[in-house]
Design an enzyme around this catalytic site. Structure first.
Site, PDB file in Angstrom:
ATOM      1  CG  HIS A 167      82.020   0.051   1.206  1.00 52.80           C
ATOM      2  ND1 HIS A 167      81.655   0.591   0.001  1.00 52.80           N
ATOM      3  CD2 HIS A 167      83.084  -0.753   0.941  1.00 52.80           C
ATOM      4  CE1 HIS A 167      82.454   0.124  -0.964  1.00 52.80           C
ATOM      5  NE2 HIS A 167      83.330  -0.684  -0.410  1.00 52.80           N
ATOM      6  CD  GLU A 211      72.084  -3.047   4.961  1.00 51.32           C
ATOM      7  OE1 GLU A 211      72.591  -4.065   5.464  1.00 51.32           O
ATOM      8  OE2 GLU A 211      72.342  -2.631   3.812  1.00 51.32           O
ATOM      9  CG  HIS A 243      74.282  -5.481  10.220  1.00 50.94           C
ATOM     10  ND1 HIS A 243      74.267  -5.217   8.875  1.00 50.94           N
ATOM     11  CD2 HIS A 243      72.982  -5.517  10.634  1.00 50.94           C
ATOM     12  CE1 HIS A 243      73.000  -5.094   8.472  1.00 50.94           C
ATOM     13  NE2 HIS A 243      72.203  -5.266   9.510  1.00 50.94           N
ATOM     14  CB  THR A 283      73.225  -6.144   3.290  1.00 46.54           C
ATOM     15  OG1 THR A 283      74.177  -5.474   4.122  1.00 46.54           O
ATOM     16  CG2 THR A 283      72.269  -6.959   4.142  1.00 46.54           C
TER      17      THR A 283
HETATM   18 ZN    ZN Z   1      75.701  -4.684   7.474  1.00 43.90          ZN
END
Ligand code: ZN
Ligand code: NAG
Ligand code: NAG
Ligand code: NAG
Length: 302
Positions: A80, A121, A134, A216
């Site tokens: 991911h 994002e 992040h 998220t």
């Molecule tokens: Zn993230």
């Protein structure tokens, strides 16, 4: 609907196939298996800069601890994202985090696009940046991140927009070369022990935008106190391009790109800042206005 236990078994058996960023298990379908993804305090959001942001004087500044000390960092391709697991005692505190608590740094990961036009994002006035980093921390009052991620005051995520500049960012050099060794899902690579968390941060990291939201990615738990910094991480075009060389599974499948969730509605939430935009607009908001200019293709720095 599948019984809960069946969902869990499915997730355990095929973790990489259980959700993705497109198609039948893409973001529009996450709520089918992860109901929280349909709740009303979700992330990411558009930051409505145009409307003006409210300065919350009680926020103060975040204090960083152990960011310039040795911590063990291991990079993983988890199908991911590119995720750096942090093994050490780095933390943040202050900055209006719930109950002024201490939050342990747990992992860093990235979101990026298939080209430079989008990838972040969060958005500012609906405009996206090529990348977003992040840094995920969990509240030290909980035993570990798995427990904390289900609690309303469980997580503090620091978000930084990535902007493309002419020169390589030396603080990212070790990560960028390690990316070449984790192209397939489940590949891992230790970063050199000289790699510091502070190397991933912009030089200035005082001013942030604050709101309460969620993970998220599934299970979209509404456990995150977000701090989105106005100063960007500066990466070269070729450094950002290295992220796009990862695969979702392996070289027989797709490249890992466009791993960002669509924008979520703000609903009745407040977005605040720890700085006073009007008093200091030239310096405090310059990076954000530059972002807007960048996104609409203007070579104008406000
Ligand atoms: Zn993230
Ligand atoms: C983190 O702190 C704990 C407790 O103070 C200590 O036992 C541990 O060795 C530290 N870990 C690192 C990597 O410094
Ligand atoms: C986290 O802590 C809980 C509660 O003690 C425990 O059951 C769980 O196995 C721990 N998870 C990890 C990943 O260490
Ligand atoms: C870092 O790596 C070098 C070379 O591999 C080694 O000599 C050194 O002891 C390591 N330092 C720490 C703090 O692990």
């Amino acid at each position: 609907m599948l019984p809960h236990v069946a969902v869990c078994l499915l997730v355990l058996a095929v973790p990489i196939a259980s959700w993705s960023y497109k198609g039948d298990d893409g973001p529009q379908h996450w709520a089918g298996h992860f109901p929280t993804c349909a709740h009303h305090h979700q992330s990411p959001i558009n930051i409505p800069l145009k409307k003006g942001l409210h300065h919350d004087t009680s926020l103060g500044h975040l204090d960083f601890h152990g960011y310039a000390s040795n911590v063990a960092l291991k990079l993983w391709n988890n199908g991911h994202t590119a995720k750096i697991v942090i093994d050490g005692n780095a933390s943040v505190s202050g900055g209006g985090l719930p109950h002024g608590g201490k939050y342990w740094a747990s992992q860093i990961h990235f979101h990026w696009g298939k080209d430079d036009k989008m990838g972040s994002e969060h958005a500012v006035n609906e405009n996206k940046m090529p990348l977003e980093m992040h840094v995920v921390h969990y509240n030290s009052k909980y035993e570990n991140i798995s427990v904390a991620m289900h609690e309303p005051d469980g997580l503090a995520v620091l978000a930084f927009f990535g902007e493309i500049v002419e020169h390589d960012n030396e603080g990212f050099a070790a990560l960028i070369s390690a990316l070449q060794k984790v192209k397939n899902a489940h590949d891992g690579q230790q970063l050199p022990n000289s790699t510091l968390l502070s190397g991933f941060m912009p030089k200035e990291h005082n001013k942030f935008i604050r709101y309460k939201g969620s993970l998220t990615t599934p299970p979209c738990s509404e456990s995150v106190t977000w701090s989105i910094f106005t100063d960007h991480i500066l990466l070269s075009k070729s450094q950002v391009a290295e992220f796009r060389k990862l695969y979702v599974t392996d070289s027989t499948g797709d490249h890992l790109v466009d791993n960002f969730r669509p924008l979520q509605q703000l609903h009745e939430r407040h977005v605040t800042t720890n700085f006073k935009p009007s008093e200091n607009s030239a310096t405090a908001l310059a990076p954000l206005y530059a972002l807007v200019a960048f996104s609409i293709g203007l070579k104008v720095w406000v």
